[in-house]
Motif scaffolding. Structure first.
Motif, PDB file in Angstrom:
ATOM      1  N   GLU A 113       0.857  -1.184   0.000  1.00 42.22           N
ATOM      2  CA  GLU A 113       0.000   0.000   0.000  1.00 42.22           C
ATOM      3  C   GLU A 113       0.894   1.235   0.000  1.00 42.22           C
ATOM      4  O   GLU A 113       1.174   1.807   1.053  1.00 42.22           O
ATOM      5  N   LEU A 114       1.313   1.636  -1.177  1.00 43.63           N
ATOM      6  CA  LEU A 114       2.294   2.718  -1.267  1.00 43.63           C
ATOM      7  C   LEU A 114       1.755   4.062  -0.794  1.00 43.63           C
ATOM      8  O   LEU A 114       2.529   4.988  -0.545  1.00 43.63           O
ATOM      9  N   ASP A 115       0.429   4.171  -0.668  1.00 42.73           N
ATOM     10  CA  ASP A 115      -0.128   5.425  -0.152  1.00 42.73           C
ATOM     11  C   ASP A 115       0.026   5.529   1.363  1.00 42.73           C
ATOM     12  O   ASP A 115      -0.298   6.563   1.956  1.00 42.73           O
ATOM     13  N   ILE A 116       0.510   4.470   1.997  1.00 47.90           N
ATOM     14  CA  ILE A 116       0.752   4.494   3.440  1.00 47.90           C
ATOM     15  C   ILE A 116       2.255   4.537   3.666  1.00 47.90           C
ATOM     16  O   ILE A 116       2.985   3.578   3.396  1.00 47.90           O
ATOM     17  N   SER A 117       2.730   5.666   4.149  1.00 43.81           N
ATOM     18  CA  SER A 117       4.159   5.839   4.414  1.00 43.81           C
ATOM     19  C   SER A 117       4.336   6.911   5.479  1.00 43.81           C
ATOM     20  O   SER A 117       3.394   7.634   5.816  1.00 43.81           O
ATOM     21  N   ARG A 118       5.547   7.012   5.984  1.00 48.10           N
ATOM     22  CA  ARG A 118       5.853   8.057   6.965  1.00 48.10           C
ATOM     23  C   ARG A 118       7.361   8.244   7.046  1.00 48.10           C
ATOM     24  O   ARG A 118       8.140   7.318   6.733  1.00 48.10           O
ATOM     25  N   ILE A 119       7.752   9.426   7.435  1.00 48.22           N
ATOM     26  CA  ILE A 119       9.163   9.660   7.712  1.00 48.22           C
ATOM     27  C   ILE A 119       9.528   8.841   8.954  1.00 48.22           C
ATOM     28  O   ILE A 119       8.772   8.807   9.927  1.00 48.22           O
TER      29      ILE A 119
END
Length: 256
Positions: A113-119
């Motif tokens: 799910e590439l729309d879920i990310s974070r620094i």
């Protein structure tokens, strides 16, 4: 009895100081919860070691939010990263003021799910999901305080719908707790009534917080008894005034 007016049903269900207090205790944390929900990180559980990967990204913008924790304002970081020449953008939240526009940062993303990310080191919301658990703990007492009296009133409405009798009652015992004082004049009482239906004697307990004048009326009260379930009964004088007057009026007219 004829169909009880809807407005009277609502007033009966939500009348009483206990219900009012319970609704206040219930609604205040609920409103706070609704305000917190948009800022809660619901994605944290997806970042297990097998589901994520890490890459480099660049910070595009840093903005202050309206959320704060321990007096520190939460920041929203907008960033971009590339996977196989495809540009992916994202947002995450944190309290690290050293991160600035143009900085290269480590970005953790969910592979499926590439729309879920974070620094790395930040969250997908200003607050962790544990804040919801805390608010539910605050909501629970209000729910209990409201549920008990409303349940009793729901049973009353069922009794009125199925048919009832108004019968004389006798007080078998009365306990007053003088140490449990409300204001200058109200005390906590526990009364046990007995009433007779078709030769059988039944008992009913009543807990009340009243002044002495109101208790004098309650002591002389009659009992409203379900015609089909004689163990289901209500002390008439303990009802909300409008419902009590309605029942007495309709009973006098012979419509029950």
């Amino acid at each position: 009895m004829n169909k009880i007016p809807f407005g009277l049903k609502v007033k009966t269900l939500f009348s009483g100081k206990l219900v009012t207090m319970g609704l206040f205790v219930l609604f205040v944390p609920t409103i706070i919860l609704m305000a917190f929900l948009p800022s809660v990180d619901f994605q944290d559980s997806k970042y297990d070691a097998e589901s994520v990967s890490e890459t480099k990204g660049v910070v595009l913008a840093v903005q202050e939010t309206n959320s704060s924790l321990n007096g520190k304002r939460a920041l929203k970081y907008k960033y971009e990263f590339y996977l196989e020449d495809a540009r992916v953008t994202g947002e995450s939240f944190g309290y690290e003021e050293s991160i600035g526009v143009g900085d290269t940062v480590a970005v953790v993303y969910v592979k499926d799910e590439l729309d879920i990310s974070r620094i790395n080191g930040t969250k997908n919301g200003a607050f962790g999901i544990d804040i919801i658990s805390l608010l539910f703990v605050l909501i629970a007492p209000g729910f209990v305080i409201v549920s008990v009296p409303i349940y009793k009133k729901v049973m009353l409405l069922k009794t009125l719908k199925s048919g009832f009798k108004i019968l004389p009652a006798k007080i078998q015992s009365e306990i007053k707790l003088p140490s449990f004082q409300i204001g200058n004049s109200k005390s906590f009482y526990r009364l046990q009534y007995s009433y007779e239906v078709s030769g059988s004697v039944y008992t009913k307990e009543l807990y009340a917080i009243q002044d002495e004048y109101s208790m004098s009326r309650i002591r002389m009260s009659t009992m409203l008894v379900d015609s089909h379930n004689h163990t289901q009964a209500v002390v008439l004088e303990d009802l909300p005034i409008r419902m009590r007057d309605y029942i007495v009026e309709k009973s006098a007219m012979g419509t029950s």
